[in-house]
Every structure is written in C-alpha cells, then in structure tokens.
Write a protein that holds these residues in place. Structure first.
Motif, PDB file in Angstrom:
ATOM      1  N   SER A 274      23.379  38.824  47.884  1.00 17.73           N
ATOM      2  CA  SER A 274      22.621  37.564  47.907  1.00 17.73           C
ATOM      3  C   SER A 274      23.193  36.653  48.983  1.00 17.73           C
ATOM      4  N   SER A 277      20.767  30.051  48.636  1.00 13.75           N
ATOM      5  CA  SER A 277      19.419  29.497  48.519  1.00 13.75           C
ATOM      6  C   SER A 277      18.833  29.087  49.863  1.00 13.75           C
ATOM      7  N   VAL A 303      18.890  40.300  46.384  1.00 12.74           N
ATOM      8  CA  VAL A 303      17.997  39.142  46.363  1.00 12.74           C
ATOM      9  C   VAL A 303      17.414  38.958  47.762  1.00 12.74           C
ATOM     10  N   TRP A 333      14.720  36.181  43.271  1.00 10.33           N
ATOM     11  CA  TRP A 333      15.774  35.259  42.809  1.00 10.33           C
ATOM     12  C   TRP A 333      16.372  35.840  41.544  1.00 10.33           C
ATOM     13  N   SER A 334      17.701  35.793  41.426  1.00 11.87           N
ATOM     14  CA  SER A 334      18.347  36.407  40.251  1.00 11.87           C
ATOM     15  C   SER A 334      19.002  35.333  39.386  1.00 11.87           C
ATOM     16  N   GLN A 336      22.021  34.497  38.835  1.00 12.91           N
ATOM     17  CA  GLN A 336      23.267  34.991  39.459  1.00 12.91           C
ATOM     18  C   GLN A 336      24.501  34.954  38.557  1.00 12.91           C
ATOM     19  N   TRP A 354      29.953  28.203  48.846  1.00 12.91           N
ATOM     20  CA  TRP A 354      31.087  27.906  47.968  1.00 12.91           C
ATOM     21  C   TRP A 354      30.745  28.096  46.487  1.00 12.91           C
ATOM     22  N   ASN A 355      29.495  27.808  46.094  1.00 10.97           N
ATOM     23  CA  ASN A 355      29.141  28.029  44.689  1.00 10.97           C
ATOM     24  C   ASN A 355      29.238  29.510  44.353  1.00 10.97           C
ATOM     25  N   SER A 356      28.669  30.338  45.228  1.00 11.68           N
ATOM     26  CA  SER A 356      28.711  31.785  44.972  1.00 11.68           C
ATOM     27  C   SER A 356      30.150  32.287  44.906  1.00 11.68           C
ATOM     28  N   GLU A 359      31.830  31.175  41.686  1.00  7.61           N
ATOM     29  CA  GLU A 359      31.321  31.947  40.550  1.00  7.61           C
ATOM     30  C   GLU A 359      31.918  33.357  40.554  1.00  7.61           C
TER      31      GLU A 359
END
Ligand code: UDP
Length: 380
Positions: A274, A277, A303, A333-334, A336, A354-356, A359
């Motif tokens: 992925s 966004s 994705v 879209w998953s 995630q 940074w979010n990915s 996580e």
C-alpha cells in the motif's frame, strides 16, 4: 463562578486538515484526553463531512468549517490552491466556531498543515499546542534547516552528508524532499518555513512518536524547542487493548473481502502492498511490482487506488490483467490496521508514510521501504 456541585470542565479544541492521516492521530489523542475527563471537540474542513465520516470517537465532538471551496471542488488535483484557500477562509469560520462555543476553550491543538490556527488561538487568547504528525526526527531536521542552525545541501553543493545532533550521518537521499535544492516551489515548504521560523506562537509541541524510538533526537530539542512524544497514536486494538474500538475514520470505504481472504492464507505468508492515501504508483511502477510479486510466488494483498481519469482507471486494474488474480487480492482500499494485525501477514511494502510505519512497527510487521517524497525517505 462555578455553582456549588457543578464540576469545572476543561474544553479542548483540536483542528486538523481533512486528510485521514491527519484526522486519525488527532482523534486518538482526543480519545485519551476524553478518558482523562476533558471535553474535546475536533474541527476539520467540511469536505470531510461529505466524504462520509463512517465512525466517530465516543466523546469527541466533531465540528466542520469552510475552506472557501465548493464541496465538489477536486482538492486533490490542486492541493496548493486548497491550502491557500483554507488559510484565507478557515480563520474566519474557526473564529466564529470558537465564539459560539458554550464554554471558553482552555487549549487549542492544531497540526502542521493548519498552522494559521495558532494566530486564531492568539486572537482569542487561548494557548496553542501543535501535534506534529511526523517523527520527532523530522521536527528536529526542519527546525534546524529553517532556522539555519546547521549545513544542508545547496544548489552549489547538492550532494553532501548532513551531521545533526542525535542523528546518524544523513546523505542527501535520506533527507526530506522539501528541503532539497531540487524541491519544486509549493505551498508546503512555505508553510513549514513559516511554522518553524515563528514557533513562539506555540506553547507546546507534541509528537506522534514514542520516547524509546527517538530518544537522542528528542533530547537534542529539549533546550531549543521541546517536543513531547505522546504516541504512537495508533488504534488501541494494535496496542493489545481490550477496548478495541478503532478510534479513527475511513475517508474511503474499505473492502470487506480482505480479512476473509487473509483468513484463508498460511501464517506469515502474505505480502501487503500500500502507498497510503495520497500517492499513486505510475503504470511502470505497477508493472515492476507485479513482475516482482509473480516471481516471489507469495500470496499478496495489494491496494491499488482508482483514479479519476478513465484511462488511468484501466491502469488501476492492470495487474489483474497480467493473470495474477489467483495469487493475490487487489483492492481499492483496505482496513489496514486490521490487515497488519492479521497472523497471515509476512511483510509490508510501504511508501513509508508515518501513520503506516507507526502502525506496522506497533504490529511488529517487517517493512520493505519504498519511499518517494516529503518525510518518507527519512522515515525509511
Ligand atoms: N490506510 C487504510 N487503507 C489503505 C491504505 C491506507 O486504512 O488501503 C490508512 C493507513 O492505515 C494509514 C493512512 O491510511 O493510517 C495512511 O497514512 P500514511 O501516513 O501512511 O500515508 P499518507 O496517506 O499520509 O500518504
């Protein structure tokens, strides 16, 4: 004066730009403040409302303000214009929102893409904090760059190693793209320049990171402009909490098939791909990834976001045409965070948003880094 028996309430207003990666860390911080007994509202530009808030955080009240553009305006196509417009119209609407609120806010928390919020806060004599949504390392690099504290690449000397306190030696390719001499002029470097040049407006800097991950660089900022890590601001389910309600929103609807499909795969076998966004892989990149996946023989969950244009739409489904359908699942879209927590996952090919990364680190999933721009090369 508080009436006898009336509990003194502390009201906090959070303001975020309407991107999923900006709103969600704010909501997660909001939930923690609510758990400490604070009253919390989150305001974002009203386009997020029309993009369907599918979930809300219990206790965090959602508010919307205008960015001066019609709701059907394609903001992604001209982000610079959107930023300019929100900076012009956002303060007017936000000011009105603050004025009509039943109680005075004790604090406003903004994030870097709506830095004008600190001026609105000052006008209403409310202290302002900023939630920095990238690693603290990026906060330190930008601070030092925009205040000319260290040497960075220039047009005359574009390739150099940058030595900064608390960080390993960084080569040009490790630096955030906005500070490179090759960076094109856009509203983002301008916004960062204004933010880091004038940090007096901010009473507190909060970081979506955690002390153990960036100890040295966080300490180097203590004497200059401290940043307090309050993260990782990821869903509680990833942190192994019993209360597993995901305090986030999905600006796109995720496909239900993902988890069902993952349930049928062997443990630690699936490659998840992925690019966040905002980024789209080019047709050539998609082709290279498809070839590599075929050669690897591993099952994959990929994705591939659809684009607006018809010709690109067909490119969006291109990998399926290469006869890869049985080996993997391609979705638009998953969900995630649920995907990353799934036992069949082996690794994550990520653009290093940074979010990915937060996580993935929290879920303990190894990352194959495929950074492209802004903070991604440094995050990688
Ligand atoms: N995300 C998701 N489903 C997807 C792709 C991404 O839910 O198919 C979420 C992901 O969990 C993360 C966010 O979207 O929270 C992307 O943020 P990131 O900082 O990684 O990248 P950006 O979108 O800012 O480039």
């Amino acid at each position: 004066m508080a009436l006898e028996g009336e509990k003194k309430e502390t009201h906090v207003l959070m303001v975020a730009f309407s991107a999923q990666g900006h709103i969600n860390p704010m909501l997660r911080l909001g939930k923690r403040l609510v758990s400490k007994g604070l009253q919390v509202a989150l305001a974002t530009n009203e386009v997020a409302q029309s993009n369907s808030f599918t979930r809300t955080v219990t206790g965090v009240h959602l508010e919307f303000f205008s960015d001066g553009l019609s709701l059907d305006y394609n903001r992604e196509a001209n982000l610079d214009y959107d930023m300019e417009s929100i900076g012009k119209f956002g303060p007017i609407d936000l000011s009105a929102l603050i004025q009509r609120h039943c109680k005075k806010f004790s604090c406003i928390i903004n994030n870097p893409f709506v830095s004008w919020v600190s001026d609105v806060a000052a006008k209403h004599e409310i202290p302002c904090a900023m939630l920095w949504i990238q690693p603290c390392t990026l906060y330190a690099i930008y601070y030092r760059f925009y205040n000319c504290l260290n040497s960075f690449p220039t047009s005359e000397n574009p390739q150099m190693n940058v030595e900064l306190p608390g960080l390993p030696s960084l080569c040009t390719e490790d630096l955030p793209s906005f500070i490179l001499p090759s960076s094109s002029v856009s509203s983002f470097p301008k916004m960062l320049y204004e933010l880091f040049q004038d940090m007096k407006k901010l009473k507190w800097g909060l970081g979506n990171s955690f002390q153990e991950l960036e100890t040295d660089v966080i300490e180097t900022m203590d004497e200059i402009h401290p940043i307090w890590p309050v993260g990782p601001l990821v869903p509680s389910s990833l942190l192994g909490k019993e209360d597993a309600t995901d305090e986030g929103i999905d600006l796109f609807k995720s496909e239900d098939t993902c988890i069902e499909w993952l349930n049928h795969q062997k443990p630690s076998s699936v490659i998840y791909i992925s690019f966040g966004s905002l980024l789209m892989e080019s047709p050539k990149e998609k082709e290279s990834i498809a070839t590599a996946l075929t050669r690897s023989g591993h099952p994959f969950l990929w994705v591939v976001k659809p684009s607006d244009s018809k010709s690109e739409e067909s490119e969006g489904t291109m990998p399926l045409k290469n006869g890869m359908g049985d080996q993997g699942l391609i979705v638009k879209w998953s969900p995630q965070t649920q995907v990353l927590a799934h036992p069949s996952l082996a690794c994550f090919l990520s653009n290093c948003g940074w979010n990915s990364l937060s996580e993935s680190i929290t879920a303990g999933v190894p990352i194959i880094a495929y950074p492209q721009r802004t903070d991604q090369p440094t995050n990688a």
